[in-house]
Design a protein around this motif. Sequence first.
Motif, PDB file in Angstrom:
ATOM      1  N   VAL B 116       0.781  -1.189  -0.052  1.00 32.93           N
ATOM      2  CA  VAL B 116      -0.222   0.067   0.220  1.00 32.93           C
ATOM      3  C   VAL B 116       0.990   1.316   0.052  1.00 32.93           C
ATOM      4  N   ASP B 117       0.366   2.300  -0.493  1.00 34.71           N
ATOM      5  CA  ASP B 117       1.091   3.397  -0.741  1.00 34.71           C
ATOM      6  C   ASP B 117       0.949   4.407   0.523  1.00 34.71           C
ATOM      7  N   THR B 118       2.044   4.352   1.120  1.00 39.65           N
ATOM      8  CA  THR B 118       1.952   5.227   2.429  1.00 39.65           C
ATOM      9  C   THR B 118       1.617   6.720   2.094  1.00 39.65           C
ATOM     10  N   HIS B 119       1.990   7.402   1.156  1.00 38.18           N
ATOM     11  CA  HIS B 119       1.874   8.644   1.112  1.00 38.18           C
ATOM     12  C   HIS B 119       0.584   9.093   0.420  1.00 38.18           C
ATOM     13  N   SER B 120       0.076   8.193  -0.320  1.00 38.40           N
ATOM     14  CA  SER B 120      -1.321   8.395  -0.915  1.00 38.40           C
ATOM     15  C   SER B 120      -2.299   8.933   0.189  1.00 38.40           C
ATOM     16  N   ASP B 121      -3.115   9.983  -0.253  1.00 35.26           N
ATOM     17  CA  ASP B 121      -4.085  10.331   0.385  1.00 35.26           C
ATOM     18  C   ASP B 121      -5.217   9.148   0.677  1.00 35.26           C
ATOM     19  N   ASN B 122      -4.948   8.504  -0.455  1.00 31.01           N
ATOM     20  CA  ASN B 122      -6.052   7.346  -0.369  1.00 31.01           C
ATOM     21  C   ASN B 122      -5.694   5.986   0.498  1.00 31.01           C
ATOM     22  N   ILE B 123      -4.879   6.168   1.374  1.00 27.51           N
ATOM     23  CA  ILE B 123      -4.553   5.013   2.162  1.00 27.51           C
ATOM     24  C   ILE B 123      -5.631   4.265   2.717  1.00 27.51           C
ATOM     25  N   ALA B 124      -6.560   5.238   3.277  1.00 28.37           N
ATOM     26  CA  ALA B 124      -7.687   4.688   3.882  1.00 28.37           C
ATOM     27  C   ALA B 124      -8.478   3.866   2.986  1.00 28.37           C
ATOM     28  N   GLY B 125      -8.632   4.181   1.847  1.00 31.48           N
ATOM     29  CA  GLY B 125      -9.384   3.295   0.733  1.00 31.48           C
ATOM     30  C   GLY B 125      -8.577   2.268   0.640  1.00 31.48           C
ATOM     31  N   GLU B 126      -7.257   2.113   0.225  1.00 35.90           N
ATOM     32  CA  GLU B 126      -6.498   0.823  -0.124  1.00 35.90           C
ATOM     33  C   GLU B 126      -6.594   0.011   1.117  1.00 35.90           C
ATOM     34  N   LEU B 127      -6.178   0.476   2.223  1.00 37.41           N
ATOM     35  CA  LEU B 127      -6.080  -0.317   3.356  1.00 37.41           C
ATOM     36  C   LEU B 127      -7.765  -0.776   3.578  1.00 37.41           C
ATOM     37  N   GLY B 128      -8.840  -0.035   3.599  1.00 41.07           N
ATOM     38  CA  GLY B 128     -10.063  -0.222   3.643  1.00 41.07           C
ATOM     39  C   GLY B 128     -10.370  -1.433   3.026  1.00 41.07           C
ATOM     40  N   ASN B 129     -10.143  -1.365   1.699  1.00 39.47           N
ATOM     41  CA  ASN B 129     -10.410  -2.424   0.714  1.00 39.47           C
ATOM     42  C   ASN B 129      -9.763  -3.708   1.041  1.00 39.47           C
ATOM     43  N   ASP B 137      -7.141 -11.939  10.191  1.00 43.22           N
ATOM     44  CA  ASP B 137      -7.351 -11.849  11.612  1.00 43.22           C
ATOM     45  C   ASP B 137      -6.378 -11.024  12.216  1.00 43.22           C
ATOM     46  N   GLY B 138      -5.356 -10.244  11.581  1.00 42.38           N
ATOM     47  CA  GLY B 138      -4.320  -9.487  12.207  1.00 42.38           C
ATOM     48  C   GLY B 138      -3.321  -9.007  10.969  1.00 42.38           C
ATOM     49  N   VAL B 139      -2.915  -7.859  11.218  1.00 43.68           N
ATOM     50  CA  VAL B 139      -2.031  -7.116  10.124  1.00 43.68           C
ATOM     51  C   VAL B 139      -0.737  -6.928  10.608  1.00 43.68           C
ATOM     52  N   ILE B 140       0.142  -7.349   9.996  1.00 40.04           N
ATOM     53  CA  ILE B 140       1.717  -7.081  10.440  1.00 40.04           C
ATOM     54  C   ILE B 140       2.135  -5.833   9.702  1.00 40.04           C
ATOM     55  N   LEU B 141       2.568  -4.713  10.370  1.00 44.82           N
ATOM     56  CA  LEU B 141       3.077  -3.467   9.863  1.00 44.82           C
ATOM     57  C   LEU B 141       4.474  -3.448   9.782  1.00 44.82           C
ATOM     58  N   THR B 142       5.157  -3.100   8.844  1.00 45.86           N
ATOM     59  CA  THR B 142       6.555  -2.793   8.399  1.00 45.86           C
ATOM     60  C   THR B 142       6.743  -1.264   8.288  1.00 45.86           C
ATOM     61  N   PRO B 143       7.970  -0.771   8.723  1.00 45.27           N
ATOM     62  CA  PRO B 143       8.526   0.335   8.386  1.00 45.27           C
ATOM     63  C   PRO B 143       8.236   0.668   6.987  1.00 45.27           C
ATOM     64  N   PRO B 144       7.940   2.112   6.917  1.00 47.19           N
ATOM     65  CA  PRO B 144       7.288   2.898   7.621  1.00 47.19           C
ATOM     66  C   PRO B 144       5.949   3.250   8.113  1.00 47.19           C
ATOM     67  N   HIS B 145       5.226   2.094   8.001  1.00 47.16           N
ATOM     68  CA  HIS B 145       3.646   2.035   8.247  1.00 47.16           C
ATOM     69  C   HIS B 145       3.588   1.983   9.799  1.00 47.16           C
ATOM     70  N   SER B 146       4.721   1.358  10.287  1.00 45.22           N
ATOM     71  CA  SER B 146       4.246   0.931  11.710  1.00 45.22           C
ATOM     72  C   SER B 146       4.208   2.105  12.948  1.00 45.22           C
ATOM     73  N   ASP B 147       4.481   3.224  11.970  1.00 42.29           N
ATOM     74  CA  ASP B 147       4.096   4.356  13.319  1.00 42.29           C
ATOM     75  C   ASP B 147       3.209   5.332  12.563  1.00 42.29           C
ATOM     76  N   ASN B 148       2.459   4.751  11.330  1.00 43.17           N
ATOM     77  CA  ASN B 148       1.505   5.812  10.721  1.00 43.17           C
ATOM     78  C   ASN B 148       0.272   5.625  11.181  1.00 43.17           C
TER      79      ASN B 148
END
Lengths: 356, 356
Positions: B116-129, B137-148
């Motif tokens: 997923v594109d971190t900088h996109s305004d549409n991150i909510a859309g991408e992730l929500g989709n 059941d769970g999501v593993i976040l990797t940098p730089p998402h981990s603190d997003n």
Amino acid sequence: MTTRARPRRKVTIKDVAADVGVSLQTISRVLNKSPNVSAKAREKVEEAVARLGYSPSLAARRMGGSKSFLLLALNDRDRTIEQWRAREGIDWVDQMLLGGITTCAEHGYRLILELVDTHSDNIAGELGNALAALRPDGVILTPPHSDNRKVLDILEREGVACARIGGFDQASGTIIRMDDHAAAGRCVEHLAALGHRRIGFVAGDPEYQLSTERLAGYRDAIAAAGLEADDSLIAEGDFGYASGLKAAEVLLSLDRPPTAIIASSDQMALAVMAVARDKAIAMPDQLSVIGFDDTPIARTTTPALTAISQPVAAMTARAAEVLIQPDGDVARGANGQPHVIPFELTVRASTGPAPR
Amino acid sequence: MTTRARPRRKVTIKDVAADVGVSLQTISRVLNKSPNVSAKAREKVEEAVARLGYSPSLAARRMGGSKSFLLLALNDRDRTIEQWRAREGIDWVDQMLLGGITTCAEHGYRLILELVDTHSDNIAGELGNALAALRPDGVILTPPHSDNRKVLDILEREGVACARIGGFDQASGTIIRMDDHAAAGRCVEHLAALGHRRIGFVAGDPEYQLSTERLAGYRDAIAAAGLEADDSLIAEGDFGYASGLKAAEVLLSLDRPPTAIIASSDQMALAVMAVARDKAIAMPDQLSVIGFDDTPIARTTTPALTAISQPVAAMTARAAEVLIQPDGDVARGANGQPHVIPFELTVRASTGPAPR
DNA sequence: TTGAAAGCGCTAACAT
DNA sequence: ATGTTAGCGCTTTCAA
């Protein structure tokens, strides 16, 4: 501990239908781009879908009897894990993901990387389990699965389409590969043009048919170029570094050693270079070396390695396309014939004019 | 074209129930290891399951309201694809898959790599989709998402548990990381023990909090060891090779250049070595270099690179465990505290005694 | 310890 | 062009 707010209820197709004031079917039709929807309805539905942030559940879609929007990439477990652990920079899997994931994403598909043990008697169980659990719309086979009869039989019996990267045998599924025969030939031509007459060859693991293919390509090109055909110039390896060391020892200890060596993998080429350095054989002045795969390491060796680039990303992208749109132009283009994706010979500093 | 035989009908839970002569429920109970099943019934069911080669459909399980047996690994799209394309041997993703896929497999889970594109305004859309479609059941976040923040908020709102690799900020989810502060400190100590007094530092992309962490670790260790604290010895990079070149130019052109340089990535360390070679500065005699990540390339540089190994596979394995068994010992062990996974300093030929 | 019933969210088949 | 019905394979109630 994970903190959780009260989860918002998921928005379903019902919510969208209620919002727009039409039936579920109309929503479903718009989603699946079926015909027989008025432009006005389609527009209203699309607006509502966007506004509500609705995405259909894959699980429910599958249950409803449609596609699963899942592709399975089948890789050999032992080899893959071993490569990951070794951290030698072999990026076959990465290139596969690059081609596979991006292509899948373009079509709303996901790619799941599944590791199965080729040699296990239980391959039927492992594969059957994955197929039953995920019910993918297609399976991408990678070497050495691509020519595995058991795997192909199971897939056919289960009615799952498959694309076979680097496959050879005439059998079910779509074959997608590069021309390994021609690639080995290209190496010979490159060296012949540089004046080499005695060219050595380190073959790969015979379990992979492409090894045979490359060897044949080498032989044919040697003959075509009128160079010395000498079986003592051919050594067998298994793609790994250690086997390359052994092969190089043999080849470079010949009474009349080759002035150039083609190795069927970068790792083995690296080993050839190590042995040459050990014997104080200068490269490329006294010995030219060519590798296969063009892994990241090819760039950092001294001298940098001339190598054949396997178009792994392009092959996987093609595989995904064929599976996602079995009736599309891309799939029809091959019409039962293998899809042959172009390779490249990247010339770097490890090949030069023949000595004298 | 794909040849397909008439697909055998899938064996479902009904078939098993009919075979054993019990209700669907009993089968389901055995499958899910619920209590209240007689040993005899359990045994008979297990036998039939094995004999019929039955595996439950993930889609149907999800629909029934249970877990999805899916974990999502969220990586930054641009950076990941760029790395794959560049073929520089960075194997972060591979190590993540190594830890993630093997751990998932042990528990009957699958890991899906989602870009997923971190900088996109549409991150909510991408992730929500992705969340709506797959319901992991769970999501593993990797940098730089981990603190997003946006990402964390969405996950919390959707009630999806997450494990944050390399995360720092106090927020929702479980943090799993290595001690970057200590790692930078260890580098300084290693160099100090070799007699170095002026140690340079190339910082990483400030968008990644671990960059800040490493810089602070460097500063603290310099102070603790009583070495020269000089801000002109600190240059900022962005993890990439080009930025390393710039930083090295600055550091090595100082009136009193450092005798050792710690780079926050292997790529930048490589750049430092290139600049040093350009300036005919011998390594390690006149300049010691340390990298971060211990990517495959560290082994093939000349001299081989001393580097900090990020335990990416171990961190991802831990992340998967925490998400799969949120009430298990492993998860409880940390009890809200970050899981800190040990790193290693691998000493190779690029570090040596300080000159003079 | 077991079984029966209801429903998850969607699509295909069949109306209209 | 649209709506209605049934059912995918499983799990969660609830009842026995």
